[in-house]
Design an enzyme around this catalytic site. Structure first.
Site, PDB file in Angstrom:
ATOM      1  N   ASP A 285      -1.723  -0.832   6.007  1.00  0.00           N
ATOM      2  CA  ASP A 285      -1.868  -0.102   7.271  1.00  0.00           C
ATOM      3  C   ASP A 285      -3.323   0.082   7.686  1.00  0.00           C
ATOM      4  O   ASP A 285      -3.620   0.980   8.476  1.00  0.00           O
ATOM      5  CB  ASP A 285      -1.217   1.282   7.146  1.00  0.00           C
ATOM      6  CG  ASP A 285      -2.037   2.229   6.273  1.00  0.00           C
ATOM      7  OD1 ASP A 285      -2.309   3.359   6.709  1.00  0.00           O
ATOM      8  OD2 ASP A 285      -2.440   1.825   5.170  1.00  0.00           O
TER       9      ASP A 285
ATOM     10  N   ASP B 116       0.871  -1.160   0.000  1.00  0.00           N
ATOM     11  CA  ASP B 116       0.000   0.000   0.000  1.00  0.00           C
ATOM     12  C   ASP B 116       0.920   1.226   0.000  1.00  0.00           C
ATOM     13  O   ASP B 116       2.115   1.118   0.310  1.00  0.00           O
ATOM     14  CB  ASP B 116      -0.879  -0.038   1.244  1.00  0.00           C
ATOM     15  CG  ASP B 116      -1.722   1.201   1.398  1.00  0.00           C
ATOM     16  OD1 ASP B 116      -2.460   1.546   0.468  1.00  0.00           O
ATOM     17  OD2 ASP B 116      -1.621   1.856   2.458  1.00  0.00           O
TER      18      ASP B 116
ATOM     19  N   ASP C 100      -0.152   5.142   0.935  1.00  0.00           N
ATOM     20  CA  ASP C 100      -0.392   6.111   2.011  1.00  0.00           C
ATOM     21  C   ASP C 100      -0.429   5.420   3.377  1.00  0.00           C
ATOM     22  O   ASP C 100      -1.207   4.489   3.589  1.00  0.00           O
ATOM     23  CB  ASP C 100      -1.725   6.824   1.787  1.00  0.00           C
ATOM     24  CG  ASP C 100      -1.751   7.586   0.480  1.00  0.00           C
ATOM     25  OD1 ASP C 100      -1.546   8.805   0.503  1.00  0.00           O
ATOM     26  OD2 ASP C 100      -1.962   6.950  -0.578  1.00  0.00           O
TER      27      ASP C 100
END
Length: 224
Positions: A169, A7, A9
């Site tokens: 995240d 991922d 961001d």
């Protein structure tokens, strides 16, 4: 080939300050002033532009679906202008990426950021060439947590989709890996870090230096 898909961001880079700035630009245009603050709203920032607009307008008691849709393009334009003003890669991220590549893994990105913005950010940060693939929110007709973008990122990185691991995240990343039937590793150093253990990923990552060993344990190596 086994692949490691990241991922963007909150996983590879802390983009929250620049994202919040873009949202606050919209609120100022509306005459509402800055409605989101850092670091308190960093987790909201990493949920995307529409989520930031929704949260800010809710706080201002101005919530209307049409307002969110109307100002989302304004937010994207503002974000594009300041996309790398404060954004930084997390410590050790690129060292871990290079270690994984040296070990023979394909490496790519699967993000819910629009593809053009993700490409622009990675180029501005000078790290785009380190990744063999980049699949964004609008690359395919579906986005995470649908597993198709993850599988596509693995394929574009030269890998077998079923032999990848997703580094993320959020619950979106956890659900993506679950839907794909592959393991996930969730980072604890991002804004949502304290919440990651409750999602029960296959592994938690506290330091990027530990990632190559975690990946090898979860999906094996590409050695003959």
């Amino acid at each position: 080939m086994r692949t490691v898909i990241f991922d963007l961001d909150g996983t590879l880079a802390d983009t929250s300050v620049d994202l919040l700035a873009a949202a606050n630009h919209c609120f100022r245009v509306m005459g509402l002033g800055d409605l989101l603050t850092h670091p308190m709203d960093a987790k909201i920032a990493l949920r995307g532009g529409k989520r930031m607009l929704t949260e800010g307008l809710s706080r201002a008691a101005q919530m209307k679906d049409t307002t969110v849709e109307e100002y989302y393009p304004v937010l994207l334009d503002a974000y594009r202008e300041g996309i790398d003003t404060h954004t930084v890669m997390y410590p050790g991220a690129m060292e871990a990426v290079e270690s994984l590549k040296t070990a023979g893994y394909g490496v790519g990105i699967c993000t819910n950021k629009p593809e053009a913005l993700a490409e622009l950010l990675m180029q501005r940060l000078g790290v785009r060439d380190a990744f063999a693939s980049l699949v964004g929110a609008d690359t395919l007709a579906v986005r995470k947590p649908d597993p198709a973008p993850l599988f596509e990122a693995a394929r574009r990185a030269g890998g077998t989709p079923e032999m990848c691991v997703l580094i993320g995240d959020s619950d979106t990343d956890r659900n993506t890996s679950a839907n794909a039937g592959v393991p996930s590793v969730l980072v604890t150093f991002g804004p949502a870090g304290p919440d990651m253990a409750a999602l029960k990923p296959e592994a938690l990552l506290h330091d990027f230096a530990d990632l190559p060993a975690i990946v090898a344990e979860l999906i094996g190596t590409n050695a003959a």
